[in-house]
Design a protein around this motif. Structure first.
Motif, PDB file in Angstrom:
ATOM      1  N   LYS A  13       0.835  -1.213   0.000  1.00 48.39           N
ATOM      2  CA  LYS A  13       0.000   0.000   0.000  1.00 48.39           C
ATOM      3  C   LYS A  13       0.864   1.255   0.000  1.00 48.39           C
ATOM      4  CE  LYS A  13      -3.727  -2.246  -0.305  1.00 48.39           C
ATOM      5  NZ  LYS A  13      -4.324  -2.262  -1.668  1.00 48.39           N
ATOM      6  N   GLN A  14       2.001   1.169   0.679  1.00 47.71           N
ATOM      7  CA  GLN A  14       2.888   2.339   0.696  1.00 47.71           C
ATOM      8  C   GLN A  14       3.342   2.681  -0.712  1.00 47.71           C
ATOM      9  OE1 GLN A  14       6.411   2.034   3.224  1.00 47.71           O
ATOM     10  NE2 GLN A  14       7.474   3.509   1.907  1.00 47.71           N
ATOM     11  N   HIS A  15       3.610   1.645  -1.507  1.00 45.10           N
ATOM     12  CA  HIS A  15       4.107   1.874  -2.877  1.00 45.10           C
ATOM     13  C   HIS A  15       3.083   2.573  -3.756  1.00 45.10           C
ATOM     14  CE1 HIS A  15       7.159  -1.590  -2.123  1.00 45.10           C
ATOM     15  NE2 HIS A  15       7.607  -0.419  -1.683  1.00 45.10           N
ATOM     16  N   GLU A  16       1.814   2.592  -3.292  1.00 44.26           N
ATOM     17  CA  GLU A  16       0.791   3.331  -4.058  1.00 44.26           C
ATOM     18  C   GLU A  16       0.946   4.837  -3.835  1.00 44.26           C
ATOM     19  OE1 GLU A  16      -2.448  -0.351  -3.606  1.00 44.26           O
ATOM     20  OE2 GLU A  16      -3.046   1.709  -3.018  1.00 44.26           O
ATOM     21  N   PHE A  17       1.848   5.200  -2.885  1.00 47.88           N
ATOM     22  CA  PHE A  17       2.090   6.619  -2.587  1.00 47.88           C
ATOM     23  C   PHE A  17       3.573   6.886  -2.803  1.00 47.88           C
ATOM     24  CE2 PHE A  17      -2.089   7.457  -0.888  1.00 47.88           C
ATOM     25  CZ  PHE A  17      -2.518   6.191  -0.523  1.00 47.88           C
ATOM     26  N   PRO A  18       3.974   7.192  -4.033  1.00 44.03           N
ATOM     27  CA  PRO A  18       5.400   7.247  -4.382  1.00 44.03           C
ATOM     28  C   PRO A  18       6.204   8.245  -3.531  1.00 44.03           C
ATOM     29  CG  PRO A  18       4.026   8.049  -6.219  1.00 44.03           C
ATOM     30  CD  PRO A  18       3.096   7.481  -5.195  1.00 44.03           C
ATOM     31  N   TYR A  19       5.521   9.247  -2.985  1.00 41.86           N
ATOM     32  CA  TYR A  19       6.279  10.254  -2.229  1.00 41.86           C
ATOM     33  C   TYR A  19       6.320   9.947  -0.734  1.00 41.86           C
ATOM     34  CZ  TYR A  19       5.794  12.550  -6.697  1.00 41.86           C
ATOM     35  OH  TYR A  19       5.831  12.815  -8.044  1.00 41.86           O
ATOM     36  N   SER A  20       5.787   8.776  -0.369  1.00 46.82           N
ATOM     37  CA  SER A  20       5.744   8.491   1.076  1.00 46.82           C
ATOM     38  C   SER A  20       7.157   8.220   1.602  1.00 46.82           C
ATOM     39  CB  SER A  20       4.846   7.289   1.333  1.00 46.82           C
ATOM     40  OG  SER A  20       5.481   6.116   0.894  1.00 46.82           O
ATOM     41  N   THR A  21       7.378   8.599   2.835  1.00 41.78           N
ATOM     42  CA  THR A  21       8.698   8.436   3.473  1.00 41.78           C
ATOM     43  C   THR A  21       8.802   7.084   4.187  1.00 41.78           C
ATOM     44  OG1 THR A  21       7.855   9.314   5.564  1.00 41.78           O
ATOM     45  CG2 THR A  21       8.726  10.929   3.955  1.00 41.78           C
ATOM     46  N   GLU A  23       6.989   6.534   6.892  1.00 38.90           N
ATOM     47  CA  GLU A  23       6.701   6.793   8.311  1.00 38.90           C
ATOM     48  C   GLU A  23       5.415   6.110   8.746  1.00 38.90           C
ATOM     49  OE1 GLU A  23       7.275  10.920   9.324  1.00 38.90           O
ATOM     50  OE2 GLU A  23       6.000  10.707  11.105  1.00 38.90           O
ATOM     51  N   LEU A  24       4.375   6.187   7.919  1.00 44.13           N
ATOM     52  CA  LEU A  24       3.120   5.530   8.307  1.00 44.13           C
ATOM     53  C   LEU A  24       3.304   4.012   8.335  1.00 44.13           C
ATOM     54  CD1 LEU A  24       0.168   5.786   9.102  1.00 44.13           C
ATOM     55  CD2 LEU A  24      -0.436   5.595   6.695  1.00 44.13           C
ATOM     56  N   SER A  25       4.013   3.470   7.373  1.00 42.64           N
ATOM     57  CA  SER A  25       4.269   2.019   7.373  1.00 42.64           C
ATOM     58  C   SER A  25       4.989   1.593   8.643  1.00 42.64           C
ATOM     59  CB  SER A  25       5.107   1.624   6.151  1.00 42.64           C
ATOM     60  OG  SER A  25       4.394   1.902   4.964  1.00 42.64           O
ATOM     61  N   THR A  26       5.980   2.379   9.047  1.00 44.80           N
ATOM     62  CA  THR A  26       6.724   2.060  10.275  1.00 44.80           C
ATOM     63  C   THR A  26       5.800   2.097  11.479  1.00 44.80           C
ATOM     64  OG1 THR A  26       8.712   3.027   9.316  1.00 44.80           O
ATOM     65  CG2 THR A  26       8.688   2.767  11.704  1.00 44.80           C
ATOM     66  N   LEU A  27       4.906   3.083  11.487  1.00 46.60           N
ATOM     67  CA  LEU A  27       3.960   3.211  12.594  1.00 46.60           C
ATOM     68  C   LEU A  27       3.002   2.009  12.626  1.00 46.60           C
ATOM     69  CD1 LEU A  27       2.359   4.508  14.814  1.00 46.60           C
ATOM     70  CD2 LEU A  27       1.566   6.252  13.215  1.00 46.60           C
ATOM     71  N   LEU A  28       2.462   1.652  11.484  1.00 51.34           N
ATOM     72  CA  LEU A  28       1.541   0.505  11.427  1.00 51.34           C
ATOM     73  C   LEU A  28       2.256  -0.786  11.828  1.00 51.34           C
ATOM     74  CD1 LEU A  28      -0.318   1.389   8.097  1.00 51.34           C
ATOM     75  CD2 LEU A  28      -1.291   1.462  10.417  1.00 51.34           C
TER      76      LEU A  28
END
Ligand code: AMP
Ligand code: P6P
Length: 333
Positions: A13-21, A23-28
């Protein structure tokens, strides 16, 4: 073929947001780890000296069970000490816990609100309990100490929300605004696998969940709704099911179709459930699963919070049933 793991799903899901850092994945993923540790202790509760009261009360003068205290500590440690968030609020903490600003290099942008062990009165009688979490982007400047306003955001601003249900199996169910997905823990491997993709309430609900012991104190509209559910007519009578654990009642109702009600009572004239870390996350999940959540007059997610532990009347589940409750309240109350 092996179903997707929660870790794989989060990264996909993170890869659907190319500009994501990331951080949310780490939190989840930190929530995932804390859930596994809490699950271990919940499942062993009968075997170790962790049952029973912790000997003190939380901010609501509710007797804290030892597992409440432990779950609270585990989630706070998992999120705050590793500086994965800039702040956290918990049912078990009078004030929010700030990280940003104490450690000036903390540039994280998320705050988390949790009910670390909801339904804890069920712990000693071996009935399922749950953890509820809610994630927001901070609104105060990154790098500065978090403020109360970072936590007092309306539910519609949530970035993610979910729950862990420690039941006959342990599941983690969450949304980031693109549907609701459920993951079941394989305890032998310590891995959550995607078991319930894109969860949705059934078209019609036939279960109502309410503590009818408070009947005499319910608003007239709620009394009328309960009698409506019990009529032999159309697609009724409904079935009454109430576990006394919001996460469990909600989870069953989302799968089988139904509505959970906690109206104002004499003991809780504003309702018992807390807006920020119980109602908002469950309301986000409900709407993402095609359901609805209301305080009887407005969507839960539209309520502007005024204090950290505020309570609201709470009706959540099948859209048709919540709308019926609102109709009865608006006619009779
Ligand atoms: P980040 O920079 O990692 O905090 O991501 C920025 C935004 O991208 C998040 O606030 C989400 O809206 C979205 N996003 C990033 N990672 C994920 C993920 N694993 N699942 C869902 N949405 C994500
Ligand atoms: P009552 C647990 O304390 C909780 O917050 C919810 O999980 C549950 O649905 C409700 O309170 C039970 O409250 O008053 O019916 O025992």
């Amino acid at each position: 073929m092996q179903p997707k793991t929660l870790g794989e799903f989060v990264i996909e899901k993170q890869h659907e947001f190319p500009y994501s850092t990331g951080e949310l994945s780490t939190l989840l993923n930190s929530i995932r780890l804390a859930a596994k540790v809490v699950n271990h202790h919940v499942n062993k509760a009968g075997l170790t000296d962790i049952l029973g009261a912790a000997g003190n009360n939380n901010v609501h003068a509710e007797e804290q069970q030892k597992l409440d205290v432990l779950a609270n500590r585990l989630f706070i440690d998992a999120l705050v000490n590793r500086e994965i968030v800039c702040g956290i609020a918990s049912e078990e903490e009078e004030n929010y816990v700030s990280v940003a600003g104490m450690k000036s290099d903390n540039m994280n942008k998320y705050v988390v609100l949790i009910d670390p062990l909801d339904g804890s009165s069920n712990i000693d009688v071996n009935v399922s309990v749950g953890t509820i979490f809610s994630i927001y982007r901070r609104i105060s400047p990154v790098g500065q100490p978090v403020t109360l306003e970072d936590f007092l955001q309306p539910g519609r601003k949530q970035v993610a929300a979910g729950y862990v249900i420690y039941g006959t199996s342990t599941m983690l169910v969450y949304t980031t605004g693109h549907g609701v997905n459920g993951f079941t823990l394989n305890p032998a491997l310590g891995v959550f696998y995607l078991s319930h993709p894109q969860m949705k309430f059934p078209e019609k609900g036939k279960i109502y969940s309410i503590n009818e012991g408070n009947y005499v104190h319910f608003p007239l509209g709620i009394k009328k709704f309960i009698k409506y559910c019990q009529e032999e007519k159309d697609d009724r009578p409904c079935t009454s099911r109430y576990i006394g654990s919001l996460v469990s009642d909600f989870h069953r109702n989302m799968i089988k179709g139904g509505v959970y009600l906690y109206p104002p009572t004499s003991k809780h004239p504003s309702g018992k459930l807390r807006l920020l870390y119980e109602c908002n996350p469950m309301a986000f999940l409900a709407e993402q699963a095609g359901g609805k959540a209301s305080d009887g007059y407005r969507d839960i997610l539209d309520i502007e919070p005024v204090e950290l532990h505020q309570r609201v009347p709470f009706y959540v589940g099948n859209r048709d049933m919540v709308e019926r409750i609102e109709e009865f309240i608006q006619i009779y109350d």
